[in-house]
Design an enzyme around this catalytic site. Structure first.
Site, short mmCIF file in Angstrom:
data_model
loop_
_atom_site.label_atom_id
_atom_site.label_comp_id
_atom_site.label_asym_id
_atom_site.label_seq_id
_atom_site.Cartn_x
_atom_site.Cartn_y
_atom_site.Cartn_z
N GLU A 122 38.54 72.05 16.08
CA GLU A 122 39.29 72.64 17.18
C GLU A 122 39.99 73.94 16.86
OE1 GLU A 122 42.58 70.16 18.53
OE2 GLU A 122 43.72 71.78 17.63
N SER A 123 40.18 74.26 15.59
CA SER A 123 40.80 75.54 15.27
C SER A 123 39.87 76.70 15.64
CB SER A 123 41.17 75.58 13.79
OG SER A 123 40.09 75.18 13.00
#
Lengths: 266, 330
Positions: free
Chosen positions: A54-55
């Site tokens: 998700e980063s």
């Protein structure tokens, strides 16, 4: 009891979770045991799995052993290091993610997950919050949860629904505006639970070696049904166990539990 | 149009002390860059703590060590975020304690919903739709405050009320597909965002390398952006590779040159995170208010400059080892 099999219950949890990753799946994953499972799948039966972190990390060849979604080890040889909007929006909300790995402090009968707050007579206990969890549960077709099986973790109803499972049961996701094309699998140290396709409630699909249905129910805050043809979780293939130990988490950053599956439970 | 005291193309290089005193005010809404143990704006947050600028609202997606230190210093009134934690290193203990004690207000969102709020902010529109939050208690908290006849549990079949809570989502029907609920989240425009980046030039063109989390949207949505950077590069270098500019100077108010400005968190291509010092802070944060103040005294208030903290917390050899650890990976 079977003979000492030479692997821990935690190793079997990761290996079983990896079995639910299909070759070619786009998988949304955080760190910890989920990343071990996704990486193990990629290095064994599912070489074409696409990991999304998700980063903003897309399709990395993860190096052992990242401790965070912002750890450079999770970005190794990625095809794109982008933004949160690209992965949570343009892949996940857009509907391009097949499988999401999720954790939480509580998971209830209908697979709803709480990672926000626990209420008890002694007061409230604050947890980290949704992160990308709500987004995953809202937009993935399948969810995979790896957790220890303890009664307090499996209440009848979560204190707070951070990430939606089947909410109140059949039809509830659609009524809320979510896709009903959804399934959830929970791999614990006692069993594999999955949603009953009719009632949407979690039921026992597989049992960890040496564990009975009664033992699972004793550690569950609701009474889970039992799937037809319930069976024992298959032991790991030696070569898969070898990949897990030698390539995926060689320093045993996460694989720390020494308890053998043949040992007496607690 | 907001008042401006300096032209956008002016040189903006200044010390952290000057940048923070000019752009961070008591009561400001502060956009926080970084994620978990990656590229947190540690130097800039230290400067806010050093100047004891309080009553802040801290906003972001994942809020981590810098938010926790601001809370530990007693400077935060409210957070609006998707999560507070340091993953493997545990939760954000000061934040958790303050919420449990009732001294910190918190508005919970998912990460995508927060990015969507910044997206509305940067696009100059009042709100933006998302399909996250539906059915969850993240939304129900919003519906509780909705005026009667407004946003109901019937998946919002009525029109939204005139004045929902300014920081909470509402549900409407998709106008093009009645019966399909859609969440609207309000635009979020921080007064100032603080972000640590790899490179910037003197007028504030910013190059972020590697993952960029929610930062591009948040920076462009903010009234002011203060960046700290590992390296100050010539404007010619920016103009030679304009496609690599993450955020152009138009959005940026101040540039602070601070190598290792994210320590003990990592900066992609520059240095790895330092698990020893992250754990040292976490031990203090877990230990309670006294231990945190002792940590902040030793690492912030007794350090006139961030470089003094780097020397005290790490030292040259340790920092060089972290550089080598990163170079070995990228």
């Amino acid at each position: 009891m079977p003979a000492p099999p030479g692997y821990s219950r935690q190793e079997l949890m990761v290996i079983e979770a990896a079995r639910h990753v299909r070759d070619g799946d786009v998988v949304f994953v955080g760190t910890g045991l989920p990343l071990l499972a996704a990486t193990l799948a990629q290095r064994t039966h599912a070489p074409n799995v696409v990991c999304v972190i998700e980063s903003g990390v897309i399709a990395p060849r993860v190096r052992p052993t990242p401790v965070s979604v912002s750890d450079p080890k999770v970005m190794y040889r990625a095809v794109r290091l982008g933004t949160l909007r690209e992965v949570l929006g343009c892949l996940l909300q857009r509907g391009l993610v097949d499988l999401g790995f999720l954790g939480g402090a509580q998971i209830d009968r209908y697979g709803n997950i709480n990672s926000t707050v626990i209420h008890s007579p002694g007061g409230m206990k604050r947890l980290p919050g949704s992160g990308g969890g709500n987004d995953m549960a809202s937009h993935c077709r399948r969810l995979l949860v790896i957790t220890r099986h303890e009664r307090r973790r499996f209440p009848e109803r979560c204190d707070y629904i951070t990430s939606p499972g089947f909410l109140d049961g059949p039809g509830a996701r659609e009524r809320a505006g979510l896709s009903g094309d959804f399934g959830i699998t929970v791999v614990t140290d006692l069993a594999v639970l999955e949603n009953d396709p009719e009632t949407c409630a979690l039921r026992i699909a597989q049992l960890m070696p040496g564990i009975t249905v009664d033992a699972v129910r004793a550690q569950t805050g609701f009474a889970p049904g039992v799937a037809p043809g319930v069976r024992e979780v298959a032991p790991p293939a030696p070569e898969v166990l070898g990949v897990l130990r030698d390539e995926v988490d060689p320093d045993r950053v996460y694989l720390r539990e020494d308890e053998s599956v043949s040992a007496a439970r607690r | 149009m907001q008042p401006r005291t300096t032209p956008r193309q002016a040189e903006k290089v200044m010390t952290a002390a000057e940048a923070v005193s000019r752009f961070v005010r008591p009561g400001s809404t502060v956009g926080m860059g970084g994620q978990n143990i990656g590229r947190c704006p540690v130097a800039l947050a230290h400067e806010i703590i050093r100047q004891r600028i309080g009553e802040l609202t801290v906003v972001g997606c994942n809020l981590s060590i810098s938010m926790d230190q601001l809370v530990g210093a007693g400077l935060v009134r409210r957070t609006i975020c998707g999560s507070g934690n340091l993953e493997r290193f545990g939760t954000t203990f000061c934040w958790r304690r303050a919420i449990e004690d009732g001294t910190l207000e918190v508005e919970d969102y998912s990460h995508l919903a927060m990015v969507t709020r910044f997206l509305a902010g940067e696009m100059g529109v009042p709100f933006m739709p998302t399909r996250s939050l539906l059915g969850s208690d993240l939304l129900r908290a919003a519906e509780k405050v909705a005026p009667a006849g407004g946003l109901g549990g019937t998946a919002g079949r009525t029109a939204p009320p005139t004045t929902p809570h300014p920081d909470r989502p509402v549900v409407i029907d998709n106008p093009w597909n009645p019966g399909e609920p859609v969440v609207l989240v309000p635009a979020l425009r921080p007064d100032v965002s603080i972000v640590h980046v790899q490179r910037a030039d003197a007028v504030g063109n910013v190059v972020i390398e590697g993952f960029a989390t929610h930062e591009p949207e948040m920076m462009r949505a903010s009234r002011h952006v203060v960046v700290s950077c590992e390296e100050l590069v010539p404007n010619d270098e920016i103009r030679a590779h304009p496609e690599q500019t993450t955020v152009p100077f138009v959005h940026v108010s101040a540039v602070v040159v601070q190598p290792f400005g994210a320590y003990p968190t990592s900066t992609y291509r520059y240095y790895d995170y330092d698990p020893v010092h992250v754990a040292a802070y976490q031990a203090a944060a877990r230990g309670g208010a006294g231990a945190v103040r002792e940590y902040l005294r030793a690492h912030v208030w007794q350090c006139a400059r961030f470089d003094d903290y780097l020397q005290r917390a790490a030292g040259r050899e340790r920092l060089e080892a972290l550089r080598r650890a990163m170079q070995e990976m990228v």
